[in-house]
Design a protein around this motif. Structure first.
Motif, PDB file in Angstrom:
ATOM      1  N   VAL A 268      13.619  -1.576   5.267  1.00 30.87           N
ATOM      2  CA  VAL A 268      14.049  -0.192   5.488  1.00 30.87           C
ATOM      3  C   VAL A 268      12.840   0.669   5.850  1.00 30.87           C
ATOM      4  CG1 VAL A 268      15.428   1.707   4.590  1.00 30.87           C
ATOM      5  CG2 VAL A 268      15.736  -0.589   3.646  1.00 30.87           C
ATOM      6  N   THR A 269      12.970   1.425   6.926  1.00 30.23           N
ATOM      7  CA  THR A 269      11.877   2.287   7.385  1.00 30.23           C
ATOM      8  C   THR A 269      12.391   3.670   7.749  1.00 30.23           C
ATOM      9  OG1 THR A 269      10.142   2.563   9.074  1.00 30.23           O
ATOM     10  CG2 THR A 269      12.170   1.486   9.770  1.00 30.23           C
ATOM     11  N   PRO A 270      11.583   4.705   7.565  1.00 32.27           N
ATOM     12  CA  PRO A 270      11.918   5.987   8.181  1.00 32.27           C
ATOM     13  C   PRO A 270      11.661   5.881   9.681  1.00 32.27           C
ATOM     14  CG  PRO A 270       9.784   6.123   7.091  1.00 32.27           C
ATOM     15  CD  PRO A 270      10.341   4.769   6.773  1.00 32.27           C
ATOM     16  N   ILE A 271      12.388   6.676  10.452  1.00 29.46           N
ATOM     17  CA  ILE A 271      12.201   6.677  11.902  1.00 29.46           C
ATOM     18  C   ILE A 271      11.307   7.833  12.300  1.00 29.46           C
ATOM     19  CG2 ILE A 271      13.342   6.886  14.137  1.00 29.46           C
ATOM     20  CD1 ILE A 271      13.811   4.214  12.698  1.00 29.46           C
ATOM     21  N   PHE A 272      10.188   7.490  12.982  1.00 28.37           N
ATOM     22  CA  PHE A 272       9.257   8.486  13.511  1.00 28.37           C
ATOM     23  C   PHE A 272       9.138   8.267  15.016  1.00 28.37           C
ATOM     24  CE2 PHE A 272       7.122   8.048   9.163  1.00 28.37           C
ATOM     25  CZ  PHE A 272       7.822   9.127   8.641  1.00 28.37           C
ATOM     26  N   THR A 273       9.309   9.320  15.804  1.00 35.14           N
ATOM     27  CA  THR A 273       9.193   9.241  17.262  1.00 35.14           C
ATOM     28  C   THR A 273      10.045   8.091  17.807  1.00 35.14           C
ATOM     29  OG1 THR A 273       6.880   9.866  16.852  1.00 35.14           O
ATOM     30  CG2 THR A 273       7.522   9.494  19.133  1.00 35.14           C
ATOM     31  N   ALA A 274      11.276   8.037  17.327  1.00 37.85           N
ATOM     32  CA  ALA A 274      12.287   7.087  17.817  1.00 37.85           C
ATOM     33  C   ALA A 274      11.950   5.627  17.551  1.00 37.85           C
ATOM     34  CB  ALA A 274      12.541   7.296  19.307  1.00 37.85           C
ATOM     35  N   SER A 275      11.122   5.344  16.542  1.00 40.77           N
ATOM     36  CA  SER A 275      10.804   3.961  16.219  1.00 40.77           C
ATOM     37  C   SER A 275      10.442   3.849  14.742  1.00 40.77           C
ATOM     38  CB  SER A 275       9.647   3.461  17.089  1.00 40.77           C
ATOM     39  OG  SER A 275       9.486   2.063  16.934  1.00 40.77           O
ATOM     40  N   TYR A 276      10.145   2.623  14.302  1.00 39.76           N
ATOM     41  CA  TYR A 276       9.742   2.395  12.916  1.00 39.76           C
ATOM     42  C   TYR A 276       8.399   3.061  12.650  1.00 39.76           C
ATOM     43  CZ  TYR A 276       8.134  -1.574  15.750  1.00 39.76           C
ATOM     44  OH  TYR A 276       7.643  -2.357  16.760  1.00 39.76           O
ATOM     45  N   SER A 277       8.108   3.268  11.378  1.00 44.76           N
ATOM     46  CA  SER A 277       6.846   3.925  11.021  1.00 44.76           C
ATOM     47  C   SER A 277       5.667   2.972  11.210  1.00 44.76           C
ATOM     48  CB  SER A 277       6.891   4.402   9.570  1.00 44.76           C
ATOM     49  OG  SER A 277       6.825   3.306   8.669  1.00 44.76           O
ATOM     50  N   GLY A 278       4.490   3.543  11.350  1.00 45.60           N
ATOM     51  CA  GLY A 278       3.284   2.725  11.482  1.00 45.60           C
ATOM     52  C   GLY A 278       3.022   1.896  10.241  1.00 45.60           C
ATOM     53  N   LEU A 279       3.313   2.459   9.071  1.00 44.76           N
ATOM     54  CA  LEU A 279       3.119   1.718   7.817  1.00 44.76           C
ATOM     55  C   LEU A 279       4.016   0.492   7.769  1.00 44.76           C
ATOM     56  CD1 LEU A 279       1.848   1.521   4.993  1.00 44.76           C
ATOM     57  CD2 LEU A 279       3.682   3.029   4.159  1.00 44.76           C
ATOM     58  N   PHE A 280       5.258   0.657   8.165  1.00 45.93           N
ATOM     59  CA  PHE A 280       6.218  -0.446   8.196  1.00 45.93           C
ATOM     60  C   PHE A 280       5.727  -1.560   9.119  1.00 45.93           C
ATOM     61  CE2 PHE A 280      10.076  -2.436   9.966  1.00 45.93           C
ATOM     62  CZ  PHE A 280      10.811  -2.720   8.825  1.00 45.93           C
ATOM     63  N   LYS A 281       5.362  -1.187  10.347  1.00 50.16           N
ATOM     64  CA  LYS A 281       4.898  -2.191  11.322  1.00 50.16           C
ATOM     65  C   LYS A 281       3.611  -2.857  10.858  1.00 50.16           C
ATOM     66  CE  LYS A 281       4.881  -4.250  15.410  1.00 50.16           C
ATOM     67  NZ  LYS A 281       3.564  -4.841  15.506  1.00 50.16           N
ATOM     68  N   SER A 282       2.707  -2.075  10.279  1.00 50.50           N
ATOM     69  CA  SER A 282       1.426  -2.642   9.837  1.00 50.50           C
ATOM     70  C   SER A 282       1.617  -3.676   8.746  1.00 50.50           C
ATOM     71  CB  SER A 282       0.493  -1.527   9.345  1.00 50.50           C
ATOM     72  OG  SER A 282       0.144  -0.668  10.407  1.00 50.50           O
ATOM     73  N   PHE A 283       2.583  -3.432   7.846  1.00 50.45           N
ATOM     74  CA  PHE A 283       2.842  -4.418   6.789  1.00 50.45           C
ATOM     75  C   PHE A 283       3.315  -5.736   7.378  1.00 50.45           C
ATOM     76  CE2 PHE A 283       5.914  -6.466   3.883  1.00 50.45           C
ATOM     77  CZ  PHE A 283       5.033  -6.807   2.857  1.00 50.45           C
ATOM     78  N   PHE A 284       4.235  -5.673   8.324  1.00 48.81           N
ATOM     79  CA  PHE A 284       4.735  -6.926   8.898  1.00 48.81           C
ATOM     80  C   PHE A 284       3.710  -7.566   9.840  1.00 48.81           C
ATOM     81  CE2 PHE A 284       8.677  -5.166   7.257  1.00 48.81           C
ATOM     82  CZ  PHE A 284       9.214  -6.293   6.647  1.00 48.81           C
ATOM     83  N   ASP A 285       2.744  -6.783  10.331  1.00 50.22           N
ATOM     84  CA  ASP A 285       1.635  -7.368  11.087  1.00 50.22           C
ATOM     85  C   ASP A 285       0.740  -8.212  10.191  1.00 50.22           C
ATOM     86  OD1 ASP A 285       2.405  -6.317  13.504  1.00 50.22           O
ATOM     87  OD2 ASP A 285       1.060  -4.586  13.404  1.00 50.22           O
ATOM     88  N   VAL A 286       0.679  -7.863   8.906  1.00 51.41           N
ATOM     89  CA  VAL A 286      -0.137  -8.619   7.952  1.00 51.41           C
ATOM     90  C   VAL A 286       0.448 -10.011   7.718  1.00 51.41           C
ATOM     91  CG1 VAL A 286      -0.807  -8.718   5.511  1.00 51.41           C
ATOM     92  CG2 VAL A 286      -1.081  -6.591   6.789  1.00 51.41           C
ATOM     93  N   ILE A 287       1.760 -10.114   7.810  1.00 48.17           N
ATOM     94  CA  ILE A 287       2.444 -11.380   7.530  1.00 48.17           C
ATOM     95  C   ILE A 287       2.327 -12.316   8.725  1.00 48.17           C
ATOM     96  CG2 ILE A 287       4.696 -12.402   7.007  1.00 48.17           C
ATOM     97  CD1 ILE A 287       5.433  -9.801   5.615  1.00 48.17           C
ATOM     98  N   ASP A 288       2.083 -13.585   8.454  1.00 45.39           N
ATOM     99  CA  ASP A 288       2.007 -14.587   9.517  1.00 45.39           C
ATOM    100  C   ASP A 288       3.293 -14.565  10.347  1.00 45.39           C
ATOM    101  OD1 ASP A 288       2.594 -17.569  10.488  1.00 45.39           O
ATOM    102  OD2 ASP A 288       0.426 -17.345  10.264  1.00 45.39           O
ATOM    103  N   ASN A 289       3.152 -14.658  11.662  1.00 43.70           N
ATOM    104  CA  ASN A 289       4.325 -14.470  12.519  1.00 43.70           C
ATOM    105  C   ASN A 289       5.303 -15.638  12.512  1.00 43.70           C
ATOM    106  OD1 ASN A 289       3.001 -16.371  14.052  1.00 43.70           O
ATOM    107  ND2 ASN A 289       2.528 -15.008  15.755  1.00 43.70           N
ATOM    108  N   THR A 290       5.042 -16.672  11.700  1.00 47.00           N
ATOM    109  CA  THR A 290       6.017 -17.753  11.532  1.00 47.00           C
ATOM    110  C   THR A 290       6.645 -17.743  10.134  1.00 47.00           C
ATOM    111  OG1 THR A 290       4.353 -19.352  10.746  1.00 47.00           O
ATOM    112  CG2 THR A 290       4.704 -19.205  13.126  1.00 47.00           C
ATOM    113  N   ALA A 291       6.179 -16.854   9.266  1.00 47.39           N
ATOM    114  CA  ALA A 291       6.574 -16.905   7.857  1.00 47.39           C
ATOM    115  C   ALA A 291       8.013 -16.459   7.613  1.00 47.39           C
ATOM    116  CB  ALA A 291       5.622 -16.059   7.012  1.00 47.39           C
TER     117      ALA A 291
END
Length: 204
Positions: free
Chosen positions: A83-106
């Motif tokens: 669940v993310t708040p919507i900023f500028t018609a997309s997910y928040s930077g915090l939300f995206k940054s967290f999933f960037d930390v996770i391995d892209n196959t996990a």
């Protein structure tokens, strides 16, 4: 039999947060569905408290203890609510940054329910043009129903509640491996009458 693990990720920035409230409601609705079949443990990962750790990890490449535990909870979950708040018609930077930390196959093959909050219904399509493609890229199995809650939805009662219940039912069915089977959420296009058959029924 070990309990199922359901994890909700909330990227709300305020306290209290409508994003966290939506995450809690989705988690409880899904837990109630799963509990009919299996004992289920619920954990909410609140990214607001991990913001500094996430930033440090993006710079240094090493997660702190709290961030590492959060990532392990998400990757080890049987079902995930994001669940993310919507900023500028997309997910928040915090939300995206967290999933960037996770391995892209996990998250490959993991059942995921996507949801978002915003001030106006105009941003509801962010679920489809931002969140769903991101989790498709991560090869997660995304529930068909995403839940968007605008400010006005919190006072509308049945509308938001109905979407929450439907999405929870779909996620529970995916976690239990029963999506589309008897007693679970059916595919609305499974029994569509072929167009040729519809035309023939109209002929005299």
């Amino acid at each position: 039999m070990e309990p199922l693990k359901l994890v909700a990720v909330s990227a709300g920035l305020r306290e209290p947060s409508s994003t966290r409230l939506l995450a809690d409601r989705l988690a409880e609705a899904t837990r109630a569905r799963l509990a009919e079949e299996r004992e289920t443990e619920v954990r909410v990962v609140d990214l607001r408290g991990l913001a500094v750790d996430i930033a440090n990890n993006l710079v240094a490449g090493f997660p702190g203890t709290a961030l590492r535990e959060a990532v392990e909870a998400v990757t080890g979950a049987d079902g995930l609510i994001a669940v993310t708040p919507i900023f500028t018609a997309s997910y928040s930077g915090l939300f995206k940054s967290f999933f960037d930390v996770i391995d892209n196959t996990a998250l490959a093959g993991k059942p995921v329910l996507i949801a978002a909050t915003g001030g106006t219904p105009r941003h509801s399509l962010a679920l489809e043009h931002a969140l769903r493609p991101m989790f498709a890229y991560l090869r997660a199995v995304v529930a068909p129903t995403g839940v968007y809650a605008a400010t006005e939805d919190w006072g509308s009662g049945d509308g938001l509640t109905g979407r929450i219940e439907r999405a929870a039912e779909e996620l529970a069915a995916l976690v239990l491996g029963r999506y589309g089977s008897a007693g679970a959420v059916a595919d609305p296009f499974e029994n569509v009458v072929p167009f040729e058959q519809q035309l023939s029924a109209l002929r005299p």
